[in-house]
Write a protein that holds these residues in place. Sequence first.
Motif, PDB file in Angstrom:
ATOM      1  N   LEU A 165      46.398  40.669  44.582  1.00 20.16           N
ATOM      2  CA  LEU A 165      45.413  39.628  44.832  1.00 20.16           C
ATOM      3  C   LEU A 165      44.013  39.999  44.372  1.00 20.16           C
ATOM      4  CD1 LEU A 165      44.691  36.878  46.010  1.00 20.16           C
ATOM      5  CD2 LEU A 165      44.480  37.976  48.248  1.00 20.16           C
ATOM      6  N   ASP A 166      43.513  41.186  44.736  1.00 23.24           N
ATOM      7  CA  ASP A 166      42.143  41.519  44.369  1.00 23.24           C
ATOM      8  C   ASP A 166      41.969  41.628  42.852  1.00 23.24           C
ATOM      9  OD1 ASP A 166      43.692  43.831  44.450  1.00 23.24           O
ATOM     10  OD2 ASP A 166      42.023  45.133  45.003  1.00 23.24           O
ATOM     11  N   LYS A 167      42.990  42.144  42.180  1.00 19.75           N
ATOM     12  CA  LYS A 167      42.932  42.224  40.726  1.00 19.75           C
ATOM     13  C   LYS A 167      42.993  40.822  40.098  1.00 19.75           C
ATOM     14  CE  LYS A 167      45.359  44.156  36.751  1.00 19.75           C
ATOM     15  NZ  LYS A 167      46.495  44.978  36.310  1.00 19.75           N
ATOM     16  N   LEU A 168      43.839  39.964  40.654  1.00 15.60           N
ATOM     17  CA  LEU A 168      43.950  38.598  40.152  1.00 15.60           C
ATOM     18  C   LEU A 168      42.616  37.868  40.273  1.00 15.60           C
ATOM     19  CD1 LEU A 168      45.631  36.207  39.121  1.00 15.60           C
ATOM     20  CD2 LEU A 168      46.260  35.741  41.498  1.00 15.60           C
ATOM     21  N   LEU A 169      41.940  38.015  41.407  1.00 16.76           N
ATOM     22  CA  LEU A 169      40.641  37.372  41.578  1.00 16.76           C
ATOM     23  C   LEU A 169      39.619  37.919  40.583  1.00 16.76           C
ATOM     24  CD1 LEU A 169      40.292  37.190  45.467  1.00 16.76           C
ATOM     25  CD2 LEU A 169      41.156  35.443  43.898  1.00 16.76           C
ATOM     26  N   ALA A 170      39.670  39.224  40.367  1.00 11.56           N
ATOM     27  CA  ALA A 170      38.699  39.849  39.471  1.00 11.56           C
ATOM     28  C   ALA A 170      38.799  39.319  38.047  1.00 11.56           C
ATOM     29  CB  ALA A 170      38.876  41.367  39.484  1.00 11.56           C
ATOM     30  N   ILE A 171      40.022  39.031  37.594  1.00 17.03           N
ATOM     31  CA  ILE A 171      40.182  38.598  36.208  1.00 17.03           C
ATOM     32  C   ILE A 171      40.184  37.082  36.037  1.00 17.03           C
ATOM     33  CG2 ILE A 171      41.392  40.708  35.543  1.00 17.03           C
ATOM     34  CD1 ILE A 171      44.010  39.166  35.656  1.00 17.03           C
ATOM     35  N   SER A 172      40.259  36.331  37.146  1.00 15.87           N
ATOM     36  CA  SER A 172      40.408  34.882  37.000  1.00 15.87           C
ATOM     37  C   SER A 172      39.442  34.059  37.846  1.00 15.87           C
ATOM     38  CB  SER A 172      41.849  34.466  37.309  1.00 15.87           C
ATOM     39  OG  SER A 172      42.257  34.934  38.575  1.00 15.87           O
ATOM     40  N   SER A 173      38.542  34.685  38.574  1.00 15.24           N
ATOM     41  CA  SER A 173      37.614  33.912  39.405  1.00 15.24           C
ATOM     42  C   SER A 173      36.721  33.001  38.567  1.00 15.24           C
ATOM     43  CB  SER A 173      36.759  34.848  40.264  1.00 15.24           C
ATOM     44  OG  SER A 173      35.997  35.726  39.456  1.00 15.24           O
ATOM     45  N   SER A 196      31.180  43.346  41.911  1.00 14.05           N
ATOM     46  CA  SER A 196      30.894  43.798  43.262  1.00 14.05           C
ATOM     47  C   SER A 196      32.078  44.515  43.897  1.00 14.05           C
ATOM     48  CB  SER A 196      30.489  42.609  44.146  1.00 14.05           C
ATOM     49  OG  SER A 196      31.573  41.714  44.315  1.00 14.05           O
ATOM     50  N   LEU A 197      33.215  44.548  43.191  1.00 12.15           N
ATOM     51  CA  LEU A 197      34.388  45.205  43.724  1.00 12.15           C
ATOM     52  C   LEU A 197      34.267  46.716  43.614  1.00 12.15           C
ATOM     53  CD1 LEU A 197      37.259  43.013  42.250  1.00 12.15           C
ATOM     54  CD2 LEU A 197      36.393  42.996  44.581  1.00 12.15           C
ATOM     55  N   PRO A 198      34.870  47.457  44.546  1.00  8.50           N
ATOM     56  CA  PRO A 198      34.837  48.913  44.450  1.00  8.50           C
ATOM     57  C   PRO A 198      35.600  49.392  43.235  1.00  8.50           C
ATOM     58  CG  PRO A 198      36.374  48.201  46.156  1.00  8.50           C
ATOM     59  CD  PRO A 198      35.624  46.972  45.710  1.00  8.50           C
ATOM     60  N   ALA A 199      35.251  50.572  42.736  1.00  5.32           N
ATOM     61  CA  ALA A 199      35.897  51.113  41.539  1.00  5.32           C
ATOM     62  C   ALA A 199      37.385  51.290  41.761  1.00  5.32           C
ATOM     63  CB  ALA A 199      35.249  52.434  41.158  1.00  5.32           C
ATOM     64  N   SER A 200      37.776  51.676  42.957  1.00  5.46           N
ATOM     65  CA  SER A 200      39.211  51.801  43.263  1.00  5.46           C
ATOM     66  C   SER A 200      39.472  51.099  44.581  1.00  5.46           C
ATOM     67  CB  SER A 200      39.618  53.277  43.377  1.00  5.46           C
ATOM     68  OG  SER A 200      38.900  53.911  44.409  1.00  5.46           O
ATOM     69  N   ARG A 201      40.459  50.208  44.581  1.00  7.55           N
ATOM     70  CA  ARG A 201      40.736  49.453  45.791  1.00  7.55           C
ATOM     71  C   ARG A 201      41.741  50.191  46.659  1.00  7.55           C
ATOM     72  NH1 ARG A 201      45.703  46.890  45.511  1.00  7.55           N
ATOM     73  NH2 ARG A 201      46.685  46.933  43.481  1.00  7.55           N
ATOM     74  N   ILE A 228      43.870  43.304  52.953  1.00  2.56           N
ATOM     75  CA  ILE A 228      43.099  44.386  52.342  1.00  2.56           C
ATOM     76  C   ILE A 228      42.159  43.889  51.253  1.00  2.56           C
ATOM     77  CG2 ILE A 228      44.941  46.050  52.821  1.00  2.56           C
ATOM     78  CD1 ILE A 228      45.525  46.031  49.781  1.00  2.56           C
ATOM     79  N   LEU A 229      42.026  42.576  51.100  1.00  3.44           N
ATOM     80  CA  LEU A 229      41.109  42.046  50.103  1.00  3.44           C
ATOM     81  C   LEU A 229      39.679  42.475  50.456  1.00  3.44           C
ATOM     82  CD1 LEU A 229      40.959  40.173  47.592  1.00  3.44           C
ATOM     83  CD2 LEU A 229      40.431  38.308  49.177  1.00  3.44           C
ATOM     84  N   PRO A 230      38.958  43.093  49.524  1.00  2.00           N
ATOM     85  CA  PRO A 230      37.600  43.551  49.827  1.00  2.00           C
ATOM     86  C   PRO A 230      36.711  42.421  50.346  1.00  2.00           C
ATOM     87  CG  PRO A 230      38.334  44.456  47.740  1.00  2.00           C
ATOM     88  CD  PRO A 230      39.371  43.458  48.154  1.00  2.00           C
TER      89      PRO A 230
END
Length: 269
Positions: A154-162, A219-224, A185-187
Amino acid sequence: MIVATLIESEAQAQDWLRQVLGADDAAMARLARLVELLVEENERQNLIARGTIPMVWQRHIVDSAQLLAVPRETLPEGPWLDLGTGAGFPGLVIAALQPNRPVTLVDSRRLRTEWLARAAQDLGLDRVTVTLSRVEDLPDQTYSVLSARAFAPLDKLLAISSRFSTSETVWLLPKGAKAAQELAILPETWRHVFHVEQSLTDPAAGVIAGRLLGGHPRSLPASRRRLPNEAPVNDHHRHCRSEGRRGQDHHRHQYRDCPGRDRLESAAG
């Protein structure tokens, strides 16, 4: 998560399409033709697991169509974007049920997109656009509905498609057994009103649905934080859909590293 009545047979799946979604004879005919095309093409390329063919209406057609009836969501009219569409799930099923809605199907595998284009033409779905591309290479454009079936965490999907989303865009994300965990666990950098609903076709699977209100990839952390037993994300690995692998269900084997296959979308640094 609200417990839903599960669909457990092909007859029940087709009854649900008619009685709950109100699919008319023309829509059912398009879906039946899609099933024929899918099974035929599956002899040439691995679109779905062979073991799911006897239950294709349940495991693929209704598994996709249920996104039109997710509890607590009213879907807006307007264009629908389906990322990592693979064999056209859910996007091509949605288009067959709502032929007047513009639907864009995106996949990075040429054989898949060539088949999707042929299938859409055969079904008379002239509002379907098939795009051969990685997500990060797509032009900026916003959509009313965004879907991705077991495509990426989910967090990766949001990062590339928001960037395809506004605060009014409805996200519909079939996620398998770890749907609730992925959402948990979504930031906090992402502001959202997402919720998890049980899949109608798999008692262990969930659908994340809702709206993204804000947040930005930078704004996401370097490693989730990772889910239990999840391998670290490695940009040198290739992430693939699990449709078709040794007859196993796509919900239970979602994000595999697949060095030997075409690279699917990955988040940019």
